[in-house]
Write an enzyme that holds these catalytic residues in place. Structure first.
Site, mmCIF file in Angstrom:
data_model
loop_
_atom_site.group_PDB
_atom_site.id
_atom_site.type_symbol
_atom_site.label_atom_id
_atom_site.label_comp_id
_atom_site.label_asym_id
_atom_site.label_seq_id
_atom_site.Cartn_x
_atom_site.Cartn_y
_atom_site.Cartn_z
ATOM 1 N N CYS A 1 32.287 50.583 41.818
ATOM 2 C CA CYS A 1 31.911 52.016 41.814
ATOM 3 C C CYS A 1 32.524 53.023 42.367
ATOM 4 O O CYS A 1 33.456 53.524 41.545
ATOM 5 C CB CYS A 1 30.477 51.916 42.467
ATOM 6 S SG CYS A 1 29.113 53.474 42.220
ATOM 7 N N LYS B 1 33.984 46.722 48.967
ATOM 8 C CA LYS B 1 34.154 48.155 48.668
ATOM 9 C C LYS B 1 34.877 48.937 49.631
ATOM 10 O O LYS B 1 34.510 48.955 50.847
ATOM 11 C CB LYS B 1 32.691 48.722 48.206
ATOM 12 C CG LYS B 1 32.900 50.171 47.717
ATOM 13 C CD LYS B 1 31.431 50.735 47.351
ATOM 14 C CE LYS B 1 31.428 51.975 46.791
ATOM 15 N NZ LYS B 1 30.158 52.406 46.395
ATOM 16 N N GLU C 1 27.175 46.542 40.717
ATOM 17 C CA GLU C 1 26.925 46.888 42.089
ATOM 18 C C GLU C 1 25.441 46.719 42.548
ATOM 19 O O GLU C 1 24.417 47.207 41.634
ATOM 20 C CB GLU C 1 27.425 48.454 42.367
ATOM 21 C CG GLU C 1 27.321 48.478 43.637
ATOM 22 C CD GLU C 1 27.877 50.068 44.127
ATOM 23 O OE1 GLU C 1 28.431 50.297 45.184
ATOM 24 O OE2 GLU C 1 27.547 50.919 43.188
#
Length: 285
Positions: free
Chosen positions: A155, A114, A42
């Protein structure tokens, strides 16, 4: 089907051009060891707490140096190149925390923004508000590649098992979790969460991480990992600095896990009802 996967661990700084050079060096190292799929962490392109400073150097996707470099690497090395994510400037003044998958011809095969924003208050005064700067995504993705069905997360998404289950039900055999976990949360939960997502869905998990103390002062946990469908850690990196880890991904292990524990098929729809407790003096006990 068997393929060799690599997770590239980085310690990205505040300069995207310098991070692109580091990324290229590590990806070439992974390809030289036989990896045909390579994943970076990330925020490969930049970790920068100062949002004004970050926006000053960020570009749109068409002009982003990480996107361009990754495309060139994929074509040069003949690999599937997965930029776990990098910050992309958007027209509305916000940014996207966006992952990219490039094919061996250098073309973009998938983009993933994300979904879950890291808005938390941790111990010792550590506080993050990702939603203040980033626009969350709304679409989960499973991509059919010649050698695997691959699901995409980033994440904090790892704390939302419904996202992983939906992709597994859709056929994902490998789930990707590039990350920049804080040291505090990583020490407590990183390996547990990754292994849980692998076990409960019977899939491989590949998680490239940021690691160490960064130029902007933050500290990330590292410990990049590749985990098999039975929850075994096949390979892992340390907690600081750059690393390249590799593992053979044998998709027969996915079928074997599903045959042993077919929970994807055994799942059932259900309703939920909240039952009040005993009442004392008109107030629930």
């Amino acid at each position: 089907m068997v393929f060799k996967a690599a997770a590239v661990q980085m310690c990205s700084g505040v300069d995207p051009a310098r991070n692109a050079v580091s990324m290229a060096r590590l990806v070439r190292e992974a390809a030289a060891q036989g990896a045909t799929y390579v994943q970076t962490p990330e925020m490969t392109g930049m970790l920068q707490r100062d949002r004004a400073a970050a926006k000053a150097v960020l570009r749109g996707e068409a002009d982003d140096i990480i996107v361009r470099t990754a495309s060139e690497l994929a074509a040069e090395l003949g690999i599937h190149m997965h930029v776990g994510s990098t910050a992309i400037a958007l027209d509305d003044g916000k940014m996207a925390n966006r992952g990219f998958l490039f094919g061996p011809d250098g073309k973009v095969l998938n983009r993933y923004d994300k979904i879950h924003m890291f808005d938390v208050d941790l111990d010792n005064g550590e506080s993050w508000r990702e939603s203040a700067a980033y626009r969350p995504g709304s679409e989960a993705r499973v991509v059919s590649l010649p050698f695997v069905e691959m699901g995409f997360t980033i994440c904090y998404d790892v704390r939302f098992p419904a996202l992983f289950r939906a992709q597994a039900v859709a056929g994902a055999e490998v789930m990707t979790v590039p990350a920049a976990f804080t040291r505090q949360t990583g020490e407590a939960h990183w390996e547990i969460l990754l292994r849980a997502r692998a076990i409960e869905n019977g899939v491989f998990v590949i998680a490239a991480a940021q690691a160490g103390v960064h130029e902007d002062g933050r500290e990330t946990f590292g410990h990049s990992m590749i985990i098999d469908p039975w929850g075994r850690v096949l390979t892992s990196a340390g907690g600081t600095g750059e690393a390249v880890i590799l593992a053979e991904i044998d998709l027969a292990a996915v079928k074997a896990a599903h045959d042993k524990i077919p929970n994807l098929k055994n799942g059932r729809e259900f309703s939920i009802e909240k039952i009040p407790g005993a009442v004392k003096g008109g107030v629930a006990a």
